[in-house]
Design a protein around this motif. Structure first.
Motif, short mmCIF file in Angstrom:
data_model
loop_
_atom_site.label_atom_id
_atom_site.label_comp_id
_atom_site.label_asym_id
_atom_site.label_seq_id
_atom_site.Cartn_x
_atom_site.Cartn_y
_atom_site.Cartn_z
N GLU A 81 0.85 -1.18 0.00
CA GLU A 81 0.00 0.00 0.00
C GLU A 81 0.89 1.24 0.00
O GLU A 81 1.79 1.36 0.82
CB GLU A 81 -0.91 -0.01 1.23
CG GLU A 81 -1.91 1.14 1.26
CD GLU A 81 -2.85 1.03 2.45
OE1 GLU A 81 -4.07 0.89 2.25
OE2 GLU A 81 -2.34 1.07 3.60
N LYS A 82 0.63 2.16 -0.91
CA LYS A 82 1.39 3.40 -1.03
C LYS A 82 0.40 4.57 -1.03
O LYS A 82 0.01 5.08 -2.09
CB LYS A 82 2.22 3.39 -2.32
CG LYS A 82 3.31 2.35 -2.37
CD LYS A 82 4.50 2.76 -1.52
CE LYS A 82 5.68 1.81 -1.70
NZ LYS A 82 6.85 2.22 -0.92
N LEU A 83 -0.01 5.00 0.15
CA LEU A 83 -0.92 6.14 0.25
C LEU A 83 -0.16 7.44 0.01
O LEU A 83 1.06 7.51 0.16
CB LEU A 83 -1.54 6.17 1.65
CG LEU A 83 -2.31 4.91 2.09
CD1 LEU A 83 -2.79 5.08 3.53
CD2 LEU A 83 -3.48 4.63 1.16
N LEU A 84 -0.90 8.48 -0.39
CA LEU A 84 -0.27 9.78 -0.50
C LEU A 84 0.14 10.26 0.89
O LEU A 84 -0.68 10.25 1.82
CB LEU A 84 -1.23 10.79 -1.14
CG LEU A 84 -1.58 10.57 -2.62
CD1 LEU A 84 -2.54 11.64 -3.10
CD2 LEU A 84 -0.31 10.56 -3.47
N PRO A 85 1.39 10.66 1.08
CA PRO A 85 1.82 11.14 2.40
C PRO A 85 0.96 12.31 2.86
O PRO A 85 0.59 13.17 2.06
CB PRO A 85 3.27 11.57 2.16
CG PRO A 85 3.70 10.81 0.94
CD PRO A 85 2.48 10.68 0.10
N LEU A 86 0.64 12.33 4.15
CA LEU A 86 -0.29 13.33 4.67
C LEU A 86 0.20 14.76 4.42
O LEU A 86 -0.59 15.63 4.02
CB LEU A 86 -0.50 13.10 6.17
CG LEU A 86 -1.51 14.00 6.87
CD1 LEU A 86 -2.88 13.89 6.21
CD2 LEU A 86 -1.60 13.65 8.35
N ARG A 87 1.48 15.00 4.64
CA ARG A 87 1.99 16.36 4.44
C ARG A 87 1.85 16.81 2.99
O ARG A 87 1.43 17.93 2.71
CB ARG A 87 3.47 16.41 4.88
CG ARG A 87 4.05 17.80 4.88
CD ARG A 87 5.48 17.78 5.42
NE ARG A 87 6.09 19.10 5.36
CZ ARG A 87 7.36 19.34 5.70
NH1 ARG A 87 8.12 18.35 6.14
NH2 ARG A 87 7.85 20.55 5.61
N LEU A 88 2.18 15.91 2.06
CA LEU A 88 2.04 16.22 0.64
C LEU A 88 0.58 16.44 0.28
O LEU A 88 0.24 17.39 -0.46
CB LEU A 88 2.62 15.08 -0.20
CG LEU A 88 2.35 15.14 -1.71
CD1 LEU A 88 2.99 16.39 -2.32
CD2 LEU A 88 2.85 13.88 -2.40
N LEU A 89 -0.28 15.61 0.79
CA LEU A 89 -1.70 15.71 0.47
C LEU A 89 -2.28 17.02 0.98
O LEU A 89 -3.07 17.68 0.28
CB LEU A 89 -2.45 14.52 1.07
CG LEU A 89 -3.92 14.37 0.73
CD1 LEU A 89 -4.15 14.35 -0.78
CD2 LEU A 89 -4.48 13.11 1.36
N ARG A 90 -1.91 17.41 2.18
CA ARG A 90 -2.41 18.69 2.71
C ARG A 90 -1.89 19.86 1.89
O ARG A 90 -2.63 20.82 1.64
CB ARG A 90 -2.03 18.82 4.18
CG ARG A 90 -2.85 17.93 5.10
CD ARG A 90 -2.40 18.05 6.55
NE ARG A 90 -3.32 17.35 7.45
CZ ARG A 90 -3.10 17.19 8.76
NH1 ARG A 90 -1.99 17.69 9.31
NH2 ARG A 90 -3.97 16.54 9.50
N ARG A 91 -0.63 19.80 1.47
CA ARG A 91 -0.11 20.89 0.62
C ARG A 91 -0.88 20.95 -0.69
O ARG A 91 -1.21 22.03 -1.19
CB ARG A 91 1.38 20.67 0.33
CG ARG A 91 2.29 20.94 1.51
CD ARG A 91 3.71 21.30 1.04
NE ARG A 91 4.21 20.37 0.04
CZ ARG A 91 4.98 19.32 0.30
NH1 ARG A 91 5.29 19.03 1.56
NH2 ARG A 91 5.42 18.55 -0.66
N SER A 92 -1.17 19.79 -1.26
CA SER A 92 -1.91 19.74 -2.52
C SER A 92 -3.32 20.29 -2.34
O SER A 92 -3.82 21.06 -3.16
CB SER A 92 -1.97 18.30 -3.03
OG SER A 92 -0.67 17.76 -3.19
N ALA A 93 -3.97 19.90 -1.23
CA ALA A 93 -5.32 20.37 -0.97
C ALA A 93 -5.35 21.88 -0.76
O ALA A 93 -6.29 22.57 -1.19
CB ALA A 93 -5.89 19.66 0.25
#
Length: 286
Positions: A81-93
């Motif tokens: 499983e390779k989820l989007l890292p939380l820090r990256l996802l929040r920056r993207s959002a």
């Protein structure tokens, strides 16, 4: 002849786009015949696990690669499983919210609505109004953008392009974001390395630009007849469309390891041909 591993895209390859539909009887028979001979059959899709409906899973497979490569299941168990890292996802959002683009975060177990652009999406998914509301428990694997056209998406694309591979549909209104290095091809390579499967024993079927890395990663990549020219040019073979039973045609008429006799197979239209030509050709040597 050794056992083969075959990977099949879902939308536009096995069923119409976005439908929780049953593949055709001819396709199901072809896949079942492969598995009966010991070959391995995998679904390899951009859909996340929660978006693969029960109707579609009406037949047995050896594994499922979902989320465009983010998750791999075999025997009903998650093996990677390779989820989007939380820090990256929040920056993207945060960029999505700042630039006012309608996006869907696609998680393993559910979808989430973030941002609001010119397109109002009809689904009643939980809404994210601040980047900090996103948690690891959402298990986000990828996300998509829905816009009125490429001009609306361009500012967001400039922010995302260094980190994500971006796949656009031809109409310029739908965009899929997959983290670089975390695509269908990487999942296939990981599986094959883990199980000692040689590249020449692998096959993939797909119809769109996000299938191109997958088609390059295997020994024989088969493009559906509806695939864009850029995909067809790089495929080992081009078969018929979904409506023309392209998957079954390619297997029954061209695959030397296919267990059924070729005699009596219904004809393919258009006929299976080497990529980049209008001539009919043989399945590449194995």
């Amino acid at each position: 002849m050794g056992r083969k591993w075959l990977f099949f895209d879902i939308d536009g390859t096995l069923v119409p786009y976005g439908e929780d539909a049953r593949p055709s009887t001819r396709t199901l028979d072809a896949l079942a015949a492969l598995r009966a001979q010991g070959h391995k059959v995998f679904l390899c899709t951009g859909r996340t696990k929660c978006d693969i409906g029960s109707t579609l899973l009406c037949f047995d497979v050896d594994g499922v690669i979902s989320g465009a490569g983010a998750r791999i299941e075999m025997g009903g168990l998650c093996v990677r499983e390779k989820l989007l890292p939380l820090r990256l996802l929040r920056r993207s959002a945060a960029q999505i919210l700042r630039l006012h683009v309608s996006c869907i975060l696609e998680g393993t177990h559910g979808f989430y609505y973030v941002g609001q652009g010119s397109v109002k999406l009809p689904w009643n998914f939980p809404r994210v109004t601040r980047a900090g509301e996103i948690t690891h428990e959402m298990c986000v694997e990828k996300f998509t953008a829905h816009t009125s056209g490429e001009a609306e998406f361009a500012p967001l694309a400039a922010c995302l392009a260094p980190v994500y591979d971006i796949y656009a549909r031809p109409d310029g209104r739908f965009f899929e974001m997959v983290r670089k290095g975390q695509d269908k091809a990487s999942a296939i390579r990981w599986l094959c390395e883990k199980h000692g499967v040689a590249k020449e024993d692998t096959y993939a079927f797909g119809d769109s630009r996000n299938d191109l890395p997958m088609l390059r990663a295997v020994g024989t990549g088969v493009a559906m007849g509806s695939a864009p020219p850029s995909v067809c040019r790089e495929a080992s073979l081009v078969t018929g469309t979904l409506e023309e039973e392209g998957v079954a045609c390619a297997l029954q008429r061209r695959a030397p390891f296919y267990p059924w006799p070729r005699r009596g197979c219904p004809p393919c239209r258009p006929r299976v041909r080497p990529a980049g030509t209008g001539q009919q050709g043989a399945w590449p040597a194995i």
